[in-house]
Every structure is written in C-alpha cells, then in structure tokens.
Design a protein around this motif. Structure first.
Motif, PDB file in Angstrom:
ATOM      1  N   ALA A 186       0.805  -1.214   0.000  1.00  0.00           N
ATOM      2  CA  ALA A 186       0.000   0.000   0.000  1.00  0.00           C
ATOM      3  C   ALA A 186       0.843   1.271   0.000  1.00  0.00           C
ATOM      4  O   ALA A 186       0.495   2.259  -0.649  1.00  0.00           O
ATOM      5  CB  ALA A 186      -0.932   0.005   1.214  1.00  0.00           C
ATOM      6  N   HIS A 187       1.984   1.245   0.721  1.00  0.00           N
ATOM      7  CA  HIS A 187       2.728   2.482   0.957  1.00  0.00           C
ATOM      8  C   HIS A 187       4.129   2.500   0.354  1.00  0.00           C
ATOM      9  O   HIS A 187       4.800   3.530   0.425  1.00  0.00           O
ATOM     10  CB  HIS A 187       2.830   2.754   2.461  1.00  0.00           C
ATOM     11  CG  HIS A 187       1.503   2.973   3.107  1.00  0.00           C
ATOM     12  ND1 HIS A 187       1.308   2.851   4.472  1.00  0.00           N
ATOM     13  CD2 HIS A 187       0.297   3.317   2.594  1.00  0.00           C
ATOM     14  CE1 HIS A 187       0.040   3.105   4.767  1.00  0.00           C
ATOM     15  NE2 HIS A 187      -0.597   3.380   3.643  1.00  0.00           N
ATOM     16  N   GLU A 188       4.612   1.407  -0.192  1.00  0.00           N
ATOM     17  CA  GLU A 188       5.931   1.324  -0.825  1.00  0.00           C
ATOM     18  C   GLU A 188       7.009   1.981   0.041  1.00  0.00           C
ATOM     19  O   GLU A 188       7.506   3.065  -0.267  1.00  0.00           O
ATOM     20  CB  GLU A 188       5.905   1.976  -2.212  1.00  0.00           C
ATOM     21  CG  GLU A 188       4.981   1.288  -3.185  1.00  0.00           C
ATOM     22  CD  GLU A 188       5.061   1.881  -4.583  1.00  0.00           C
ATOM     23  OE1 GLU A 188       5.900   2.780  -4.813  1.00  0.00           O
ATOM     24  OE2 GLU A 188       4.283   1.447  -5.443  1.00  0.00           O
ATOM     25  N   PRO A 189       7.386   1.349   1.135  1.00  0.00           N
ATOM     26  CA  PRO A 189       8.378   1.952   2.033  1.00  0.00           C
ATOM     27  C   PRO A 189       9.745   2.086   1.361  1.00  0.00           C
ATOM     28  O   PRO A 189      10.082   1.342   0.446  1.00  0.00           O
ATOM     29  CB  PRO A 189       8.443   0.950   3.193  1.00  0.00           C
ATOM     30  CG  PRO A 189       8.031  -0.362   2.581  1.00  0.00           C
ATOM     31  CD  PRO A 189       6.985   0.000   1.567  1.00  0.00           C
ATOM     32  N   ALA A 190      10.537   3.045   1.850  1.00  0.00           N
ATOM     33  CA  ALA A 190      11.900   3.217   1.352  1.00  0.00           C
ATOM     34  C   ALA A 190      12.808   2.120   1.873  1.00  0.00           C
ATOM     35  O   ALA A 190      13.819   1.793   1.246  1.00  0.00           O
ATOM     36  CB  ALA A 190      12.444   4.584   1.762  1.00  0.00           C
ATOM     37  N   LEU A 191      12.431   1.526   3.027  1.00  0.00           N
ATOM     38  CA  LEU A 191      13.244   0.474   3.651  1.00  0.00           C
ATOM     39  C   LEU A 191      12.370  -0.268   4.647  1.00  0.00           C
ATOM     40  O   LEU A 191      11.440   0.314   5.231  1.00  0.00           O
ATOM     41  CB  LEU A 191      14.457   1.101   4.343  1.00  0.00           C
ATOM     42  CG  LEU A 191      15.474   0.170   5.009  1.00  0.00           C
ATOM     43  CD1 LEU A 191      16.901   0.719   4.846  1.00  0.00           C
ATOM     44  CD2 LEU A 191      15.159   0.003   6.505  1.00  0.00           C
ATOM     45  N   VAL A 192      12.671  -1.546   4.882  1.00  0.00           N
ATOM     46  CA  VAL A 192      11.936  -2.372   5.844  1.00  0.00           C
ATOM     47  C   VAL A 192      12.905  -2.859   6.918  1.00  0.00           C
ATOM     48  O   VAL A 192      13.962  -3.418   6.608  1.00  0.00           O
ATOM     49  CB  VAL A 192      11.270  -3.583   5.158  1.00  0.00           C
ATOM     50  CG1 VAL A 192      10.539  -4.447   6.198  1.00  0.00           C
ATOM     51  CG2 VAL A 192      10.305  -3.132   4.072  1.00  0.00           C
ATOM     52  N   VAL A 193      12.557  -2.611   8.183  1.00  0.00           N
ATOM     53  CA  VAL A 193      13.265  -3.200   9.321  1.00  0.00           C
ATOM     54  C   VAL A 193      12.451  -4.409   9.742  1.00  0.00           C
ATOM     55  O   VAL A 193      11.290  -4.274  10.167  1.00  0.00           O
ATOM     56  CB  VAL A 193      13.389  -2.195  10.483  1.00  0.00           C
ATOM     57  CG1 VAL A 193      14.031  -2.870  11.693  1.00  0.00           C
ATOM     58  CG2 VAL A 193      14.206  -0.984  10.053  1.00  0.00           C
ATOM     59  N   LEU A 194      13.023  -5.602   9.631  1.00  0.00           N
ATOM     60  CA  LEU A 194      12.247  -6.846   9.698  1.00  0.00           C
ATOM     61  C   LEU A 194      12.820  -7.808  10.727  1.00  0.00           C
ATOM     62  O   LEU A 194      13.968  -8.248  10.613  1.00  0.00           O
ATOM     63  CB  LEU A 194      12.257  -7.508   8.313  1.00  0.00           C
ATOM     64  CG  LEU A 194      11.605  -8.877   8.166  1.00  0.00           C
ATOM     65  CD1 LEU A 194      10.120  -8.805   8.469  1.00  0.00           C
ATOM     66  CD2 LEU A 194      11.829  -9.415   6.751  1.00  0.00           C
ATOM     67  N   ASP A 195      12.016  -8.135  11.730  1.00  0.00           N
ATOM     68  CA  ASP A 195      12.403  -9.146  12.716  1.00  0.00           C
ATOM     69  C   ASP A 195      12.261 -10.537  12.088  1.00  0.00           C
ATOM     70  O   ASP A 195      11.270 -10.821  11.412  1.00  0.00           O
ATOM     71  CB  ASP A 195      11.516  -9.033  13.953  1.00  0.00           C
ATOM     72  CG  ASP A 195      11.974  -9.947  15.082  1.00  0.00           C
ATOM     73  OD1 ASP A 195      13.155 -10.354  15.081  1.00  0.00           O
ATOM     74  OD2 ASP A 195      11.154 -10.248  15.963  1.00  0.00           O
ATOM     75  N   LEU A 196      13.244 -11.400  12.335  1.00  0.00           N
ATOM     76  CA  LEU A 196      13.154 -12.758  11.787  1.00  0.00           C
ATOM     77  C   LEU A 196      12.119 -13.610  12.510  1.00  0.00           C
ATOM     78  O   LEU A 196      11.456 -14.441  11.900  1.00  0.00           O
ATOM     79  CB  LEU A 196      14.522 -13.444  11.863  1.00  0.00           C
ATOM     80  CG  LEU A 196      15.526 -13.132  10.763  1.00  0.00           C
ATOM     81  CD1 LEU A 196      16.793 -13.957  10.955  1.00  0.00           C
ATOM     82  CD2 LEU A 196      14.929 -13.411   9.399  1.00  0.00           C
ATOM     83  N   MET A 197      11.996 -13.413  13.819  1.00  0.00           N
ATOM     84  CA  MET A 197      11.111 -14.267  14.617  1.00  0.00           C
ATOM     85  C   MET A 197       9.734 -13.631  14.714  1.00  0.00           C
ATOM     86  O   MET A 197       9.441 -12.849  15.611  1.00  0.00           O
ATOM     87  CB  MET A 197      11.707 -14.479  16.012  1.00  0.00           C
ATOM     88  CG  MET A 197      13.073 -15.143  16.001  1.00  0.00           C
ATOM     89  SD  MET A 197      13.019 -16.816  15.287  1.00  0.00           S
ATOM     90  CE  MET A 197      12.053 -17.660  16.534  1.00  0.00           C
ATOM     91  N   LEU A 198       8.860 -13.984  13.764  1.00  0.00           N
ATOM     92  CA  LEU A 198       7.501 -13.464  13.735  1.00  0.00           C
ATOM     93  C   LEU A 198       6.507 -14.614  13.896  1.00  0.00           C
ATOM     94  O   LEU A 198       6.797 -15.748  13.490  1.00  0.00           O
ATOM     95  CB  LEU A 198       7.230 -12.737  12.410  1.00  0.00           C
ATOM     96  CG  LEU A 198       8.007 -11.449  12.137  1.00  0.00           C
ATOM     97  CD1 LEU A 198       7.753 -10.966  10.710  1.00  0.00           C
ATOM     98  CD2 LEU A 198       7.629 -10.367  13.146  1.00  0.00           C
TER      99      LEU A 198
END
Length: 246
Positions: A43-55
């Motif tokens: 929806a928002h096309e972020p410039a970057l994603v900070v992503l936790d591995l343990m979801l």
C-alpha cells in the motif's frame, strides 16, 4: 521524507525503534506480523523495511522472500545473536543488512541511514557513472545492471559490491576491505561478504561453480577478472587467474 516499515511482534522493541526513527526524521509504519507487513508494503511502498526474523505465523525469512519477489526494497533484518544460520539464509534471499539483538537503537538508525544513502545518494558524475566490463554494464546513475544486454535483478548491496569490484579490475581485495568500502562497517561478520559474493556469482557467472569473473584469491579475498575472450574498457585487462571458488 522517507517511510520506514518496522515489522516486529514485540511492542516494546517496535515502539523504541519507531521513536528513534521518527526522531531521525523518518515516517514509520508498523506491523506485528508477516501478512500485515506485506499489506502495508504493497500500500505504501516503504523506502526500507526493518524486519524481525522471529515473527508469529509467517516468519521473517518468508516475508523477506515475498518482499524480494515484489521489488528491490532494502531490508534490514533484526536477528537473535545465536541465529547465524537464519542470518546467512536471510542474506542469501536478499536482505541488505542485519542487526543482532540486543542492539542499540542508535546503531539501527545509522544502519538505516547508511543503506538509504547508498540507494538514494547523488548519482555519479561523468562517464564513470557507467561501468562496462566482461559483458556486464552497470549504470550507477540509474542503478541498473545488465549482462550481454539482459537486465539483472540485483539487491542494493549486490549492485554496490559488483560496482566496487568492477571499478578495481585485477585487484585482489580482502573481505575486511570490502566490508569497509561497500557496507561502511569497521567490523562485522565476514560471512556477509561471502554470501553476497555467492549470490552475485549466481547472477553474473555462466557457471557459478567455476567462476571466471569474481575469482577467489586464497588467503586474501576476491578479484574481478576480465577473461581473455571478453571485451572490456580500453586499458582494463585481466590479471592472472587462480582456480577455485568460495
């Protein structure tokens, strides 16, 4: 103003990271699970994603893989200190960087800023902005790459790593130096460089198991060679070859 998507199911971590990113001037979207992260990214096309591995449910590796299928958005992974195998797998499927927990929120902001500078930095000036060697063409202004006229899909770090190697043909460069020059790190896990070299070989070599372009220099690091049967820029030849890969 750039939007950063923070994906973490721990509300305390998400709140602290959000506060530091907003203080640094970013807009922040937050998601607590994979499906919500993919919805927000679409929806928002972020410039970057900070992503936790343990979801919960869909793990971070699957989210990273699906983000990569949609486009080249940079991804910084948050990993537990002991999850080396998952970290390497994350790098292999296209994550650009990682930060191990527990971490300094300020360090994470610096990593975000570093990745975005490389992605959104000023285009290089003059002819040096386009590199042509061994059938490869890298346009650093357009951030585009091709092999024999066919487009290549490279992540941010893969592009920068290949550009750095192509700018120094025939020169053996150590992994520590590559980490400094390409990642901007003074120290870190050198397997990050190894994984990115392996991914690059899979995309640019005719036979990744017997690479002819990115060669391993044992005990040193890697070197970009121009094989005798390819045509490169004037004055840029190939150095002597070593056998082997890693």
């Amino acid at each position: 103003m750039h939007t950063i998507l923070v994906v973490d199911d721990d509300p305390t971590v998400a709140e602290v990271v959000t506060a530091y990113l907003e203080r640094a001037g970013f807009l922040v979207d937050r998601a607590a699970d994979g499906p919500e992260a993919l919805r927000l990214a679409a929806a928002h096309e972020p410039a970057l994603v900070v992503l936790d591995l343990m979801l919960p449910g869909m793990d971070g590796l699957d989210v990273c893989r699906r983000l990569r299928e949609r486009g080249p958005v940079p991804v910084i992974m948050l990993t537990a200190r002991g999850d080396e195998d998952d970290r390497i797998l994350g790098l292999e499927i296209g994550a650009d960087d990682y930060v191990t927990k527990p971490f300094s929120p300020r360090e994470l902001v610096l990593r975000v800023e570093s990745v975005l500078r490389r992605r959104l930095g000023e285009p290089p000036q003059g002819a040096e902005g386009v590199l042509r060697l061994a059938g490869l063409t890298l346009d650093r202004s357009a951030r585009s790459a091709a092999k024999n006229g066919r487009p290549l899909t490279l992540t941010l770090r893969e592009f920068d790593l290949l550009a750095h190697l192509m700018r120094h043909p025939g020169v053996a460069i150590g992994r520590e130096q590559l980490m400094h020059d390409v990642w901007g790190w003074e120290f870190g896990d050198l397997s990050t460089v190894t994984v990115h070299v392996r991914r690059l070989r899979g995309k640019i070599e005719d036979d990744p198991a017997s690479p002819r372009l990115i060669r391993t220099v044992w005990g040193v690091g890697y070197r970009f060679d121009v094989p005798d049967d390819t045509v490169g820029n004037a004055g840029q030849g190939a150095g002597p070859l070593e056998a082997g890969s890693s």
